[in-house]
Design an enzyme around this catalytic site. Structure first.
Site, PDB file in Angstrom:
ATOM      1  N   HIS A 296      15.254 -46.975  85.692  1.00 54.67           N
ATOM      2  CA  HIS A 296      14.211 -46.149  86.313  1.00 54.67           C
ATOM      3  C   HIS A 296      13.004 -46.964  86.765  1.00 54.67           C
ATOM      4  O   HIS A 296      12.121 -46.435  87.431  1.00 54.67           O
ATOM      5  CB  HIS A 296      13.819 -44.978  85.391  1.00 54.67           C
ATOM      6  CG  HIS A 296      12.785 -45.307  84.368  1.00 54.67           C
ATOM      7  ND1 HIS A 296      13.080 -45.581  83.055  1.00 54.67           N
ATOM      8  CD2 HIS A 296      11.438 -45.401  84.466  1.00 54.67           C
ATOM      9  CE1 HIS A 296      11.957 -45.830  82.405  1.00 54.67           C
ATOM     10  NE2 HIS A 296      10.951 -45.727  83.241  1.00 54.67           N
ATOM     11  N   ASP A 345      20.070 -45.646  81.193  1.00 56.04           N
ATOM     12  CA  ASP A 345      18.906 -46.182  81.908  1.00 56.04           C
ATOM     13  C   ASP A 345      18.829 -47.704  81.697  1.00 56.04           C
ATOM     14  O   ASP A 345      18.074 -48.186  80.865  1.00 56.04           O
ATOM     15  CB  ASP A 345      17.655 -45.476  81.356  1.00 56.04           C
ATOM     16  CG  ASP A 345      16.414 -45.752  82.169  1.00 56.04           C
ATOM     17  OD1 ASP A 345      16.521 -46.394  83.227  1.00 56.04           O
ATOM     18  OD2 ASP A 345      15.325 -45.335  81.723  1.00 56.04           O
ATOM     19  N   SER A 442       8.339 -49.376  79.578  1.00 50.99           N
ATOM     20  CA  SER A 442       9.734 -49.179  79.975  1.00 50.99           C
ATOM     21  C   SER A 442      10.407 -50.477  80.342  1.00 50.99           C
ATOM     22  O   SER A 442       9.786 -51.357  80.939  1.00 50.99           O
ATOM     23  CB  SER A 442       9.800 -48.275  81.202  1.00 50.99           C
ATOM     24  OG  SER A 442       9.707 -46.961  80.798  1.00 50.99           O
ATOM     25  N   GLY A 443      11.676 -50.551  80.017  1.00 50.23           N
ATOM     26  CA  GLY A 443      12.439 -51.757  80.340  1.00 50.23           C
ATOM     27  C   GLY A 443      12.263 -52.837  79.292  1.00 50.23           C
ATOM     28  O   GLY A 443      12.996 -53.813  79.262  1.00 50.23           O
TER      29      GLY A 443
HETATM   30  N1  ARG Z   1       9.024 -44.110  81.031  1.00 48.71           N
HETATM   31  C1  ARG Z   1       7.993 -44.929  80.512  1.00 48.71           C
HETATM   32  C2  ARG Z   1       7.751 -46.134  81.410  1.00 48.71           C
HETATM   33  O1  ARG Z   1       8.107 -46.062  82.563  1.00 48.71           O
HETATM   34  C3  ARG Z   1       8.210 -45.275  79.087  1.00 48.71           C
HETATM   35  C4  ARG Z   1       7.923 -44.101  78.265  1.00 48.71           C
HETATM   36  C5  ARG Z   1       8.147 -44.294  76.854  1.00 48.71           C
HETATM   37  N2  ARG Z   1       7.551 -43.160  76.228  1.00 48.71           N
HETATM   38  C6  ARG Z   1       7.449 -43.002  74.943  1.00 48.71           C
HETATM   39  N3  ARG Z   1       6.847 -41.982  74.496  1.00 48.71           N
HETATM   40  N4  ARG Z   1       7.964 -43.898  74.128  1.00 48.71           N
HETATM   41  O2  ARG Z   1       7.101 -47.084  81.059  1.00 48.71           O
END
Ligand code: ARG
Length: 493
Positions: A296, A345, A442-443
């Site tokens: 993503h 993902d 993320s990642g």
């Molecule tokens: N989707 C988020 C990003 O793009 C990461 C979210 C992680 N959220 C969490 N509550 N641990 O960085």
């Protein structure tokens, strides 16, 4: 990274925190390939909001590539198809694709979108690569028969204690390789086959019972699966253990007491992924040439195919002090990534030049197949993500936080995520809130220590808010996507 003292008031609730909130405003759509029997190629989807996840399908005419970013659901895009005409055309194309598949025995198994340098032209549609195999293809016999080599790209794995296991062409079972005749040359060849640059350590391990194994037969095949034969037991009951990387070693173990700013060398596999000069996501070094991240993080075709705008920083603990970046050669997005559910993902980045390994920069270990880290186990997640939910700005310092693995059943219970957690995800955090990753993380890695090495157990993927009660972080389960990672790292063709 959100880390709150449990005594402090909980973080402010904000409703805009999304399931997979895009790190950039311009991240609006996802263009992905297909897996067997899934959606048609090049069908963009929008990043869903959480809760509830919504998918807005946008239909584009195959072959025509809208340049730049698209607007939401065909609002004013002439290249979008609206209404039944588009749907009919899509159905017709799908039927044709299925017919072609049946007629010519085409396998969709390795369908992937692969963005590479040559594709670095934002007016071009990324090429989905569907593999084509002859009807009588034998998997894992060491002979590449499919056009893209998918018949030979999923034939090697590592079991407990890094025991080398090769899939037999006869019945598809993974069997250990007997040690007799094994040498450095085989070790190097096998690691190279898997996309690693060399081998790190190889040794014999005593097998327990009279177990069936694979004996080495010839050196003529460049693929290990072509060089072995099934045998009822291994001579002297010894099998091969092989590690392709010296991985998962922290170079510094001291922590700032009570704090959460990481130190140089503590998480040497942590990478910062920049798009056009800003940090957008984390990534994790798994070998000098490869990094994993979240699919993503590459939601738009335009963004993902412009490999030259992506930069990878290694050995960094502060965004104020960036070294020379590494450039990206190819971005592989998991073809089964589902932007609606966030399932699978994961993305794999091939770097243009290998990362120089030193005390600040080291790859993490991938888990071995079957290696289990159980609920309640304390692991760590790190990143440059925001430290205040909803703030939208990344942290300048690399942050670390310890998180406990959470049982999937618990994580899927109604007060938590009520069924949104798939088998390819793992939850970690604290159900009381306070300890979590957040937007921009993320990642990045969720790592757990086992056998004195750190293993990549998860890839930061999603969560509702950050650090909220009953809303832990959800990570891509690396053990689930391990075969995909190895298959993309391999260059059998
Ligand atoms: N989707 C988020 C990003 O793009 C990461 C979210 C992680 N959220 C969490 N509550 N641990 O960085």
């Amino acid at each position: 990274m959100a880390k709150h003292d449990p005594k402090e008031p909980p973080p402010p609730y904000y409703s805009v925190d999304v399931h997979t909130q895009p790190p950039l405003k311009s991240y609006e759509e996802v263009v992905y390939g297909v897996g067997p029997g899934l959606t048609p190629p090049n069908q963009p989807r929008y990043i869903p909001q959480y809760p509830p996840p919504v998918v807005v399908h946008q239909v584009t005419q195959p072959g025509i590539s809208p340049s730049g970013k698209r607007k939401r659901c065909c609002e004013s895009n002439a290249q979008c198809y609206g209404g039944s005409g588009g749907a009919l055309l899509l159905l017709a194309l799908l039927a044709l694709a299925i017919w072609l598949g049946v007629r010519y025995g085409t396998r969709l198994a390795t369908a992937a979108i692969l963005y590479n340098e040559d594709n670095d032209d934002r007016t071009e549609e990324p090429l989905p690569s569907f593999d084509t195999c002859p009807n009588n293809t034998v998997q894992c016999d060491g002979i590449v028969e499919c056009q893209l080599g998918s018949d030979e790209s999923n034939c090697v794995r590592f079991g407990e204690g890094y025991s080398l296991q090769v899939r037999t062409s006869e019945d598809g079972r993974f069997l250990p390789v007997c040690y007799e005749g094994w040498d450095e040359k085989y070790a190097k060849q096998t690691c190279t086959q898997l996309g690693f640059s060399n081998s790190f350590v190889t040794k014999a391990v005593k097998s327990k019972g009279q177990s069936i194994g694979l004996t080495l037969t010839s050196r003529s095949s460049s693929l290990i699966q072509g060089a072995v034969n099934v045998s009822s037991s291994c001579p002297s009951r010894e099998t091969v253990s092989l590690q392709c990387e010296n991985c998962g070693q922290q170079q510094s173990t001291s922590r700032i007491i009570g704090g959460s700013i990481a130190e140089t060398g503590q998480w040497p596999w942590q990478l910062s992924l920049h798009y056009r000069g800003s940090h957008v996501c984390g990534a994790v070094l798994i070998s000098p040439d490869f990094a994993v991240s979240a699919a993503h993080c590459f939601p738009s075709k335009a963004l993902a195919s412009s490999t030259r705008f992506w930069k990878v920083y290694a050995g960094v603990v502060s965004q104020d002090n960036l070294p020379e970046p590494y450039l990206v050669k190819k971005i592989f997005l998991n073809e089964n990534y589902d932007s609606r559910t966030n399932d699978q993902d994961v993305a794999l980045l091939r770097l243009k030049s290998p990362v120089v390994i030193n005390e600040k920069i080291q790859p993490v270990c991938l888990p071995t197949s079957g290696q289990q880290f159980l609920p309640g186990y304390t692991c760590w997640t790190t990143g440059f993500g925001t430290t205040e939910a909803g703030s939208g700005t990344a942290s300048k310092d690399l942050m670390e936080v310890s998180v406990k693995l959470i049982d999937t059943q618990v994580c899927n219970s109604p007060p938590v995520y009520g069924g949104a957690v798939t088998n390819n995800m793992i939850c970690a955090g604290d159900l009381d809130g306070g300890k979590d990753s957040c937007q921009g993380d993320s990642g990045g890695p969720l790592v757990c220590q086992g056998d004195n090495r750190w293993h990549l157990v998860g890839i930061t993927s999603w969560g509702a808010g950050c650090g909220e009660k009953n809303k832990p972080g959800v990570y891509t389960k690396v053990s689930s996507v391990l075969p995909w990672i190895y298959s993309k790292m391999q260059k059998v063709k």
